[in-house]
Motif scaffolding. Sequence first.
Motif, mmCIF file in Angstrom:
data_model
loop_
_atom_site.group_PDB
_atom_site.id
_atom_site.type_symbol
_atom_site.label_atom_id
_atom_site.label_comp_id
_atom_site.label_asym_id
_atom_site.label_seq_id
_atom_site.Cartn_x
_atom_site.Cartn_y
_atom_site.Cartn_z
ATOM 1 N N ILE A 320 0.450 -37.960 3.708
ATOM 2 C CA ILE A 320 1.564 -38.485 4.135
ATOM 3 C C ILE A 320 2.361 -37.034 4.399
ATOM 4 O O ILE A 320 2.336 -36.221 3.944
ATOM 5 C CB ILE A 320 2.198 -38.977 3.025
ATOM 6 C CG1 ILE A 320 1.527 -40.564 2.701
ATOM 7 C CG2 ILE A 320 3.767 -39.330 3.291
ATOM 8 C CD1 ILE A 320 2.089 -41.192 1.582
ATOM 9 N N GLU A 321 3.181 -37.396 5.631
ATOM 10 C CA GLU A 321 4.200 -36.459 5.952
ATOM 11 C C GLU A 321 5.341 -36.233 5.211
ATOM 12 O O GLU A 321 6.106 -37.470 4.906
ATOM 13 C CB GLU A 321 4.444 -36.532 7.584
ATOM 14 C CG GLU A 321 3.308 -36.438 8.532
ATOM 15 C CD GLU A 321 3.623 -36.314 9.838
ATOM 16 O OE1 GLU A 321 4.779 -36.165 10.275
ATOM 17 O OE2 GLU A 321 2.662 -36.931 10.561
ATOM 18 N N VAL A 322 6.031 -35.327 4.692
ATOM 19 C CA VAL A 322 7.291 -35.233 4.032
ATOM 20 C C VAL A 322 8.231 -34.442 4.658
ATOM 21 O O VAL A 322 7.943 -33.668 5.642
ATOM 22 C CB VAL A 322 6.806 -34.645 2.801
ATOM 23 C CG1 VAL A 322 6.058 -35.517 1.973
ATOM 24 C CG2 VAL A 322 6.549 -33.323 2.927
ATOM 25 N N MET A 323 9.259 -34.393 4.505
ATOM 26 C CA MET A 323 10.510 -33.776 4.978
ATOM 27 C C MET A 323 11.647 -33.251 3.729
ATOM 28 O O MET A 323 11.545 -33.881 2.754
ATOM 29 C CB MET A 323 11.295 -34.409 5.794
ATOM 30 C CG MET A 323 12.425 -33.850 6.550
ATOM 31 S SD MET A 323 13.261 -34.926 7.707
ATOM 32 C CE MET A 323 14.645 -34.323 8.134
ATOM 33 N N GLY A 324 12.364 -32.322 3.947
ATOM 34 C CA GLY A 324 13.297 -31.802 3.143
ATOM 35 C C GLY A 324 14.312 -30.791 3.838
ATOM 36 O O GLY A 324 14.199 -30.519 4.974
ATOM 37 N N LEU A 325 15.213 -30.316 3.046
ATOM 38 C CA LEU A 325 16.422 -29.690 3.715
ATOM 39 C C LEU A 325 16.516 -28.167 3.100
ATOM 40 O O LEU A 325 15.807 -27.966 1.919
ATOM 41 C CB LEU A 325 17.743 -30.242 3.192
ATOM 42 C CG LEU A 325 18.115 -31.320 4.193
ATOM 43 C CD1 LEU A 325 19.529 -32.154 3.473
ATOM 44 C CD2 LEU A 325 18.231 -31.205 5.630
ATOM 45 N N LEU A 326 16.822 -27.285 4.019
ATOM 46 C CA LEU A 326 16.846 -26.029 3.265
ATOM 47 C C LEU A 326 18.170 -25.327 3.076
ATOM 48 O O LEU A 326 19.167 -25.588 3.693
ATOM 49 C CB LEU A 326 16.035 -24.965 4.267
ATOM 50 C CG LEU A 326 14.764 -25.332 4.913
ATOM 51 C CD1 LEU A 326 14.527 -24.429 5.944
ATOM 52 C CD2 LEU A 326 13.952 -25.022 3.679
ATOM 53 N N LEU A 327 18.387 -24.604 1.941
ATOM 54 C CA LEU A 327 19.596 -23.968 1.687
ATOM 55 C C LEU A 327 19.602 -22.547 1.975
ATOM 56 O O LEU A 327 18.648 -21.760 1.621
ATOM 57 C CB LEU A 327 19.831 -24.235 0.363
ATOM 58 C CG LEU A 327 21.289 -23.968 -0.447
ATOM 59 C CD1 LEU A 327 22.211 -25.065 0.087
ATOM 60 C CD2 LEU A 327 21.422 -23.956 -1.771
#
Length: 637
Positions: A320-327
């Motif tokens: 499964i492909e996943v995604m997130g945000l960077l700080l």
Amino acid sequence: MTHCHSGVEKGVKQGGNPIEVMGLLLGRPDPTSPHTLIVTDAYPLPIEGFETRVIADDEDVVNHMLSLMESLENTRKESFMGWYHSHPFDVGVHSHCFLSQTDISTQLQWQRAEDPKGYPFLAIVVDPLRSLAKGNPELKAFRAYPPEYTNPTQNQCPNGEIIHEEQARLEQWGSCWSSYYELDVEYFMSSGARNVLSTLTQNFLWMRTLGTTPSCEAEARDRAQTKKATMAESATSEAAASSSSANTTNASKNNITVSAADARYTFDADKLDELRKAVPWNDDPRYFKNVAVSPSAVMKMMTHCHSGVEKGVKQGGNPIEVMGLLLGRPDPTSPHTLIVTDAYPLPIEGFETRVIADDEDVVNHMLSLMESLENTRKESFMGWYHSHPFDVGVHSHCFLSQTDISTQLQWQRAEDPKGYPFLAIVVDPLRSLAKGNPELKAFRAYPPEYTNPTQNQCPNGEIIHEEQARLEQWGSCWSSYYELDVEYFMSSGARNVLSTLTQNFLWMRTLGTTPSCEAEARDRHPDRVGRAADRIRKFRPASAGAGGGGAGDTPSALMGSSSRGGSGRGVGLGAASSSATPKLGEKGGKSAAAGGNKDEDGGGELAKSCQAVIEIATEKLVGNIAQISKRELFSQS
């Protein structure tokens, strides 16, 4: 440890005592081992302590906690199950990990509120100065006794030891020594985290472990000199003045060393504001050259991407492909560098060639996350990451697809003019697993009106004249983005923790394991060999009666086709919506848009097939050499 260490540095830099800090713990009781509590994550709270007390705006803290809980409901199955705080007192004979009267009162309130609901609450105390001096994380975990409880064993201290002398009990465990008990602490980590830490260990931590001694570190030397100055003061005033002068000189030198080591974690807010207002990246499409990523961000990204692989495989399908945000932020001292300090997963799941999610839920989660971070972090969201969990091939799958480019351009158009340049990171978790190294790359997109003056220049700056080769390595949008150099950094506190892990067991894992022999690599090895064999079989000579009759014909399906072509696979926020917030797209990946450039003899495809076989054989050969070397080095016979 990093949070507690930052409180020490902040207080000292302000010319005072180290600052006490506090945070919450995420986790759960272990159903397979009922007497065990598992802590999976820690979240700092906007609280600062001075000397013997902690001060905070209670309303702000409560609102932050509520916001944090709401933001985690969609992404984490665990709940808050404890709190931690620091005791940054001068290093003495005993550890300063104990519960004070105030701590006992706080812990009892938590236990009375949460324990009956099925959420047993835990207290962890950290001694950051002792951790620094000893080179080991100094922390202890506690639970409080109910007020009506009486310990049947007289003079039993929280750790179970019986000390008959009252003064000794007070010095080691405080005045409330009979009101709480200590829990044994052990550490654990996932296979993904072990891979990341092993890589860090192999790259440079072993050099630091051999090349430095905790007592010789700048911080330890600084505090040792301060102690000597204090002792000299009590002897003679003249010696005190001399010691004070020498100590000031040494402290200034040491401050330079410490700030150089931890420069990525501190910044001048005024200079950063000036850089944001100047927005020099608006005038230069290739303004940013480098990305500095913290170990925390790398570990979170790799663990999140690896969990997507495991989840898909366990369900009997594809990863499964996943995604997130960077700080993070741009670096005001090095304007062409972006700094990534943390990563936050998003509640998005991808299946095969597209990503599915409830857009409203995702947007609400992002807004809630931003609000919860406003009180605790000075950085802002400055990028996004996602995974390309495709089968291991000749090239890395770290590239930007058409959908990714559309997503990245939307972010850049929205955030760059405001002074918040946006970044895209792509992770290849299966290649990371096979190679035993984190495989990730960072990119920025060109504006649509930009034309690269250098023809056939790929995102990494390499010039490849063959169209098919460019497509296979960088996708159909190879001319629409460029790659930034990635480097890693860590604070001195993080280095101490990782050095301790290295000394305790990571060095044993480095010597005792080989990536190609890991369970995941062994499971995928037959599939990789089978696919390579199938591709090679297609190049067997045809019968004499076929076509040209001699060397055989290459199947037309192979001529000019991309090994990663077709609809490809990508993940990201698409450009289909007119909303200000990017929405989720359908497809990405690498396109075989250059189908017209066909290699008539199939040689290019044959070369790629051979390269795949060479990679598999090389991995096995290196693994076997490593195993033989270890046997020769460590065999008792």
